[in-house]
Write an enzyme that holds these catalytic residues in place. Structure first.
Site, short mmCIF file in Angstrom:
data_model
loop_
_atom_site.label_atom_id
_atom_site.label_comp_id
_atom_site.label_asym_id
_atom_site.label_seq_id
_atom_site.Cartn_x
_atom_site.Cartn_y
_atom_site.Cartn_z
N CYS A 1 -3.76 -1.61 -0.42
CA CYS A 1 -3.01 -0.44 0.05
C CYS A 1 -1.54 -0.78 0.29
O CYS A 1 -0.66 0.01 -0.06
CB CYS A 1 -3.63 0.10 1.34
SG CYS A 1 -5.27 0.81 1.11
N GLU B 1 -6.15 4.19 8.26
CA GLU B 1 -5.21 3.43 7.42
C GLU B 1 -5.40 3.94 6.01
O GLU B 1 -6.42 3.69 5.37
CB GLU B 1 -5.48 1.93 7.54
CG GLU B 1 -4.34 1.08 7.02
CD GLU B 1 -4.56 0.59 5.60
OE1 GLU B 1 -4.10 1.28 4.66
OE2 GLU B 1 -5.19 -0.46 5.44
#
Length: 478
Positions: free
Chosen positions: A286, A252
């Site tokens: 993020c 990720e």
């Protein structure tokens, strides 16, 4: 390599620190990014410690995998109970080391999410799938453990993202060797100590150390799968390192999430949700909203509505209960944010609020900053700022906004905002991102698969698909 916790009260900060901290004169000093004061000393493990941990994990994995799903799920639920029992202590350690406030979608929220994700992974049903059952025979697909999972976590959500890696891995019968970010090791060591009150010895081991320790973990021949959350550059290095042993990967990686506000949106109604989509964890997320495209008919109203919301969100030391925004976690990130805002200012952008940090205060506080009248090719728009700054870009044509949103080589999340749900869904279908939210941003759910496209990731987390990603498919046919 597990921490002995049987005689230590792990519900308090003092007890947690006693269980995990290196002796005085040893380890690396971790400083509070809000005050500059010492939080504690993080032990530093070497490659020999990693070898021992992997060997222990491989030995423990056999008996752990032999347990049923029900037995492993029961232990995950008990681990969630332990997290909840220690919630205030964990939140305080996290707030002091990472900087995030206790309140708002921050430290207490993160600890609560740890318990929630443990329980969710314990509850998912994953049954054998009958592929063929007819006169030709029968074929069944099952998911079996990978073995030892090496997990490397980030500094922005150190506890929660560690659980995203640990919970599904354990549920599927793997053991885990976890290496936290060198910026926030104490938070993850504290979480590991709490979990290891419940888990069998060797099932979860947390090793703090420098970046070289993480590199050794990615290359270790005794590790069968890697899970990493962090920058695209590091993710690429991990892929190269994993190639020799063909380790399975879940990555990720970085994002630069776009949001598009459609002409029919109500600026006042969506302003607070937009704000938290961008400024959750002081922008250090993020999948936060990092560039906002607003139609010219709504542009000024949207800007002013965001300013009103931002002005009532207090920023300060995390342990002070009134604050909901905190400092940047480290000096490097502070300098990145400050440099990008200066680029925007020098490029003629209009600073609606913020942009002028106080120079003589302790801590890495950068003020909540909203930037208007900025070109789409300005670095503040085209690069991930990862801090409390939101550029607001004006558009006149929806096709142009969609092209701008899709114009970067990342695609973690995106969002569309408007009152006509059918029109919003039509735009959402055209956005290149692993997840597109409508009238919200960054709302992850343990039941809903999550992952990026392009350079924002590889593989999926969460839900049953997340369980499958930390397992091996096995077909039996007869």
């Amino acid at each position: 390599m597990t921490t002995e916790t049987t005689t230590t009260d792990l519900t308090t900060v003092k007890g947690l620190m006693a269980a995990i901290e290196a002796p005085e004169g040893q380890g690396v000093e971790m400083m509070d990014p809000a005050t500059g004061k010492l939080v504690g000393r993080a032990p530093q493990r070497a490659e020999a410690d990693l070898d021992e941990a992997v060997a222990t994990a491989r030995e423990a994995q056999r008996s752990w995998a032999a347990r049923s799903h029900a037995e492993r799920s029961e232990l995950l639920n008990r681990a969630a109970d332990a997290v909840e029992d220690s919630a205030e202590g964990l939140a305080a350690v996290l707030s002091r080391e990472q900087g995030k406030p206790l309140n708002g979608p921050n430290a207490r929220f993160e600890v609560g999410a740890c318990a929630g994700w443990l329980r969710a992974n314990a509850a998912f049903e994953i049954e054998p799938e009958v592929l063929v059952d007819d006169e030709s025979g029968k074929a069944v697909l099952e998911y079996v453990p990978v073995g030892v999972v090496g997990a490397i976590g980030p500094w922005n959500w150190p506890m929660m993202i560690s659980i995203w890696q640990v919970a599904p891995s354990l549920r599927m019968g793997n053991t885990v060797v976890l290496k936290p970010s060198e910026y926030t090791p104490l938070s993850v060591l504290a979480l590991g100590a709490v979990l290891n009150q419940v888990l069998p010895e060797g099932v979860l081991q947390v090793l703090a150390g420098p970046g070289e320790l993480g590199a050794a973990l990615t290359a270790h021949p005794g590790v069968d799968k890697l899970m990493f959350t962090g920058s695209t550059k590091t993710g690429q290095a991990i892929m190269r390192s994993a190639a020799d042993t063909l380790k399975r990967l879940t990555l990720e990686l970085g994002g630069n999430d776009a949001g598009i506000v459609l002409p029919d949106a109500d600026p006042e109604a969506i302003a607070e949700d937009l704000f938290w989509g961008a400024f959750i964890n002081t922008g250090q997320t993020c999948a936060a909203l990092k560039r906002l495209y607003v139609h010219e008919s709504q542009y000024e109203a949207m800007c002013q509505a965001l300013v009103k919301v931002a002005q009532r969100m207090p920023m300060g030391v995390g342990l002070e209960e009134e604050n909901v925004l905190g400092p940047l976690q480290n000096r490097q990130q502070y300098d990145i944010v400050a440099g990008l805002v200066e680029d925007a200012r020098n490029g003629g952008a209009r600073i609606l609020m913020g942009g002028d940090p106080v120079q003589d205060q302790p801590g890495y506080f950068y003020p909540t900053t909203l930037v208007a009248d900025i070109d789409n090719d300005n670095r503040l728009v085209s690069q991930e700022q990862f801090g409390p700054v939101l550029p607001i870009v004006r558009y006149t044509d929806l096709e142009q906004a969609i092209a701008w949103a899709n114009g970067l080589d990342v695609g973690l999340g995106s969002s569309v905002w408007g009152t006509d749900l059918e029109a919003a869904r039509a735009v959402a279908a055209r956005l290149q991102a692993g997840t597109t939210w409508i009238n919200k941003h960054g709302a992850v759910d343990p039941r809903v698969p999550f992952g990026g496209v392009k350079k924002s990731g590889y593989g999926l987390e969460f839900g049953v698909e997340g369980l499958k990603s930390v397992a091996l498919p096995k077909v039996t046919s007869w």
